[in-house]
Design a protein around this motif. Structure first.
Motif, PDB file in Angstrom:
ATOM      1  N   LYS A   1       1.648  -8.861  15.908  1.00  0.00           N
ATOM      2  CA  LYS A   1       2.764  -9.802  15.892  1.00  0.00           C
ATOM      3  C   LYS A   1       3.818  -9.335  14.882  1.00  0.00           C
ATOM      4  O   LYS A   1       3.483  -8.736  13.861  1.00  0.00           O
ATOM      5  N   GLU A   2       5.061  -9.635  15.166  1.00  0.00           N
ATOM      6  CA  GLU A   2       6.162  -9.160  14.322  1.00  0.00           C
ATOM      7  C   GLU A   2       6.081  -9.698  12.899  1.00  0.00           C
ATOM      8  O   GLU A   2       6.576  -9.068  11.969  1.00  0.00           O
ATOM      9  N   ASP A   3       5.470 -10.883  12.733  1.00  0.00           N
ATOM     10  CA  ASP A   3       5.383 -11.474  11.398  1.00  0.00           C
ATOM     11  C   ASP A   3       4.083 -11.134  10.675  1.00  0.00           C
ATOM     12  O   ASP A   3       3.823 -11.627   9.578  1.00  0.00           O
ATOM     13  N   ASP A   4       3.249 -10.267  11.288  1.00  0.00           N
ATOM     14  CA  ASP A   4       1.985  -9.858  10.663  1.00  0.00           C
ATOM     15  C   ASP A   4       2.271  -8.670   9.746  1.00  0.00           C
ATOM     16  O   ASP A   4       2.013  -7.504  10.091  1.00  0.00           O
ATOM     17  N   LEU A   5       2.807  -8.974   8.583  1.00  0.00           N
ATOM     18  CA  LEU A   5       3.279  -7.922   7.682  1.00  0.00           C
ATOM     19  C   LEU A   5       2.144  -7.038   7.164  1.00  0.00           C
ATOM     20  O   LEU A   5       2.335  -5.831   6.962  1.00  0.00           O
ATOM     21  N   SER A   6       0.979  -7.610   6.945  1.00  0.00           N
ATOM     22  CA  SER A   6      -0.138  -6.823   6.418  1.00  0.00           C
ATOM     23  C   SER A   6      -0.602  -5.766   7.414  1.00  0.00           C
ATOM     24  O   SER A   6      -0.808  -4.599   7.053  1.00  0.00           O
ATOM     25  N   THR A   7      -0.763  -6.162   8.677  1.00  0.00           N
ATOM     26  CA  THR A   7      -1.195  -5.190   9.686  1.00  0.00           C
ATOM     27  C   THR A   7      -0.133  -4.117   9.893  1.00  0.00           C
ATOM     28  O   THR A   7      -0.450  -2.919   9.983  1.00  0.00           O
ATOM     29  N   LEU A   8       1.119  -4.514   9.971  1.00  0.00           N
ATOM     30  CA  LEU A   8       2.204  -3.536  10.129  1.00  0.00           C
ATOM     31  C   LEU A   8       2.221  -2.553   8.963  1.00  0.00           C
ATOM     32  O   LEU A   8       2.419  -1.345   9.155  1.00  0.00           O
ATOM     33  N   ALA A   9       1.994  -3.063   7.763  1.00  0.00           N
ATOM     34  CA  ALA A   9       1.986  -2.203   6.582  1.00  0.00           C
ATOM     35  C   ALA A   9       0.816  -1.222   6.624  1.00  0.00           C
ATOM     36  O   ALA A   9       0.958  -0.046   6.251  1.00  0.00           O
ATOM     37  N   LEU A  10      -0.341  -1.685   7.075  1.00  0.00           N
ATOM     38  CA  LEU A  10      -1.508  -0.806   7.148  1.00  0.00           C
ATOM     39  C   LEU A  10      -1.344   0.268   8.219  1.00  0.00           C
ATOM     40  O   LEU A  10      -1.788   1.403   8.038  1.00  0.00           O
ATOM     41  N   LEU A  11      -0.699  -0.071   9.327  1.00  0.00           N
ATOM     42  CA  LEU A  11      -0.418   0.939  10.344  1.00  0.00           C
ATOM     43  C   LEU A  11       0.480   2.044   9.770  1.00  0.00           C
ATOM     44  O   LEU A  11       0.242   3.237  10.000  1.00  0.00           O
ATOM     45  N   GLU A  12       1.482   1.644   9.012  1.00  0.00           N
ATOM     46  CA  GLU A  12       2.363   2.624   8.370  1.00  0.00           C
ATOM     47  C   GLU A  12       1.596   3.442   7.338  1.00  0.00           C
ATOM     48  O   GLU A  12       1.763   4.669   7.242  1.00  0.00           O
ATOM     49  N   TYR A  13       0.758   2.769   6.577  1.00  0.00           N
ATOM     50  CA  TYR A  13      -0.004   3.443   5.515  1.00  0.00           C
ATOM     51  C   TYR A  13      -0.989   4.456   6.099  1.00  0.00           C
ATOM     52  O   TYR A  13      -1.080   5.593   5.622  1.00  0.00           O
ATOM     53  N   ASN A  14      -1.726   4.055   7.122  1.00  0.00           N
ATOM     54  CA  ASN A  14      -2.706   4.957   7.726  1.00  0.00           C
ATOM     55  C   ASN A  14      -2.021   6.195   8.306  1.00  0.00           C
ATOM     56  O   ASN A  14      -2.548   7.316   8.211  1.00  0.00           O
TER      57      ASN A  14
ATOM     58  N   TYR B   1       0.822  -1.217   0.000  1.00  0.00           N
ATOM     59  CA  TYR B   1       0.000   0.000   0.000  1.00  0.00           C
ATOM     60  C   TYR B   1       0.855   1.267   0.000  1.00  0.00           C
ATOM     61  O   TYR B   1       0.572   2.218  -0.742  1.00  0.00           O
ATOM     62  N   VAL B   2       1.896   1.309   0.822  1.00  0.00           N
ATOM     63  CA  VAL B   2       2.754   2.498   0.872  1.00  0.00           C
ATOM     64  C   VAL B   2       3.447   2.709  -0.475  1.00  0.00           C
ATOM     65  O   VAL B   2       3.535   3.839  -0.975  1.00  0.00           O
ATOM     66  N   ASN B   3       3.911   1.627  -1.084  1.00  0.00           N
ATOM     67  CA  ASN B   3       4.554   1.731  -2.398  1.00  0.00           C
ATOM     68  C   ASN B   3       3.568   2.243  -3.440  1.00  0.00           C
ATOM     69  O   ASN B   3       3.926   3.089  -4.280  1.00  0.00           O
ATOM     70  N   TYR B   4       2.345   1.738  -3.407  1.00  0.00           N
ATOM     71  CA  TYR B   4       1.332   2.202  -4.359  1.00  0.00           C
ATOM     72  C   TYR B   4       1.071   3.691  -4.177  1.00  0.00           C
ATOM     73  O   TYR B   4       0.949   4.446  -5.153  1.00  0.00           O
ATOM     74  N   PHE B   5       0.977   4.119  -2.931  1.00  0.00           N
ATOM     75  CA  PHE B   5       0.729   5.539  -2.671  1.00  0.00           C
ATOM     76  C   PHE B   5       1.808   6.411  -3.304  1.00  0.00           C
ATOM     77  O   PHE B   5       1.509   7.399  -3.983  1.00  0.00           O
ATOM     78  N   HIS B   6       3.053   6.047  -3.083  1.00  0.00           N
ATOM     79  CA  HIS B   6       4.143   6.873  -3.615  1.00  0.00           C
ATOM     80  C   HIS B   6       4.173   6.850  -5.148  1.00  0.00           C
ATOM     81  O   HIS B   6       4.607   7.827  -5.772  1.00  0.00           O
ATOM     82  N   LEU B   7       3.690   5.780  -5.735  1.00  0.00           N
ATOM     83  CA  LEU B   7       3.639   5.701  -7.196  1.00  0.00           C
ATOM     84  C   LEU B   7       2.519   6.543  -7.793  1.00  0.00           C
ATOM     85  O   LEU B   7       2.638   7.039  -8.918  1.00  0.00           O
ATOM     86  N   ILE B   8       1.426   6.702  -7.055  1.00  0.00           N
ATOM     87  CA  ILE B   8       0.249   7.373  -7.660  1.00  0.00           C
ATOM     88  C   ILE B   8       0.012   8.801  -7.166  1.00  0.00           C
ATOM     89  O   ILE B   8      -0.701   9.557  -7.832  1.00  0.00           O
ATOM     90  N   VAL B   9       0.593   9.195  -6.034  1.00  0.00           N
ATOM     91  CA  VAL B   9       0.197  10.481  -5.461  1.00  0.00           C
ATOM     92  C   VAL B   9       0.490  11.648  -6.402  1.00  0.00           C
ATOM     93  O   VAL B   9      -0.309  12.598  -6.504  1.00  0.00           O
ATOM     94  N   GLU B  10       1.609  11.606  -7.116  1.00  0.00           N
ATOM     95  CA  GLU B  10       1.910  12.696  -8.047  1.00  0.00           C
ATOM     96  C   GLU B  10       1.150  12.536  -9.362  1.00  0.00           C
ATOM     97  O   GLU B  10       1.115  13.478 -10.172  1.00  0.00           O
ATOM     98  N   ARG B  11       0.555  11.406  -9.582  1.00  0.00           N
ATOM     99  CA  ARG B  11      -0.263  11.175 -10.779  1.00  0.00           C
ATOM    100  C   ARG B  11      -1.738  11.471 -10.513  1.00  0.00           C
ATOM    101  O   ARG B  11      -2.554  11.416 -11.438  1.00  0.00           O
TER     102      ARG B  11
END
Length: 213
Positions: A174-187, A141-151
């Motif tokens: 949990k440390e291995d819950d990559l999806s939740t960690l990614a969403l926390l960063e994204y939000n 999600y964070v990568n997608y944001f950086h790719l589209i925000v200027e577009r």
């Protein structure tokens, strides 16, 4: 995922615009033939996507994560007469399923499918957008944001799905819950990035609306 009592949720759906017959048919076939049918946007969120798209009246839409095409068809309802919707998915097995329903709709010629890694496809499109919908793999999600925000055109709308992630965003992660960690960063990114203004809606599994300043 329901954040209000089921009976009240049923009342909300009952007093929302009816689901078009084509989308009812798509839903039935998805549940019959496709794995993980709960990934569908569904009646209520689909009507919300349609309403937002009609308000924006976009000339160009980008969707990241097509699945069986339900949300693309909802978003296409708001397209301008000669507008286009580009939708990206990595699952080759769903391409023909999507196209069948796209071509059964009034928007078939306006919907362009792309198969592959969205982080590679988005830079190749060289387009700008009035409306973007992200509903794909959460770690990107964070990568997608950086790719589209200027577009994203000035005043354009970014919609982000599943941002509450079944409530996991407020639980011990949990440390291995990559999806939740990614969403926390994204939000956090959506809240703090000065190029956009954001409201997080607690409907279904969480939907964020961000507007490009």
């Amino acid at each position: 995922m329901h954040f209000i009592p089921e009976a009240l949720d049923d009342y909300v759906v009952a007093h929302t615009e009816d689901e078009p017959e084509l989308l009812q048919q798509l839903t039935r076939e998805t549940f019959q033939k496709i794995l993980q049918p709960r990934m569908l946007s569904g009646h209520y969120q689909g009507r919300l996507l349609s309403m937002i798209s009609k308000i924006v009246n976009p000339k160009s839409i980008l969707e990241i994560g097509t699945y069986t095409g339900y949300s693309a068809l909802c978003l296409a309802e708001g397209l301008q007469e000669h507008g286009v919707l580009h939708t990206i998915d990595i699952n080759e097995e769903l391409v023909d399923f999507q196209r069948k329903y796209f071509d059964m709709s009034p928007y078939g010629a306006q919907i362009h499918q792309h198969l592959g890694d969205a982080t590679e496809i988005i830079p190749e499109l060289d387009l700008t957008y009035d409306l973007v919908f992200i509903d794909a793999d959460k770690p990107n999600y964070v990568n997608y944001f950086h790719l589209i925000v200027e577009r994203l055109n000035k005043g354009g709308i970014l919609l982000s799905d599943n941002v509450l992630w079944s409530g996991k965003v407020i639980q011990q992660v949990k440390e291995d819950d990559l999806s939740t960690l990614a969403l926390l960063e994204y939000n956090k990114l959506l809240k703090e990035d000065k190029r956009i203004e954001t409201v997080l809606l607690p409907i279904r599994d969480g939907l964020t609306i961000s507007r490009k300043l």
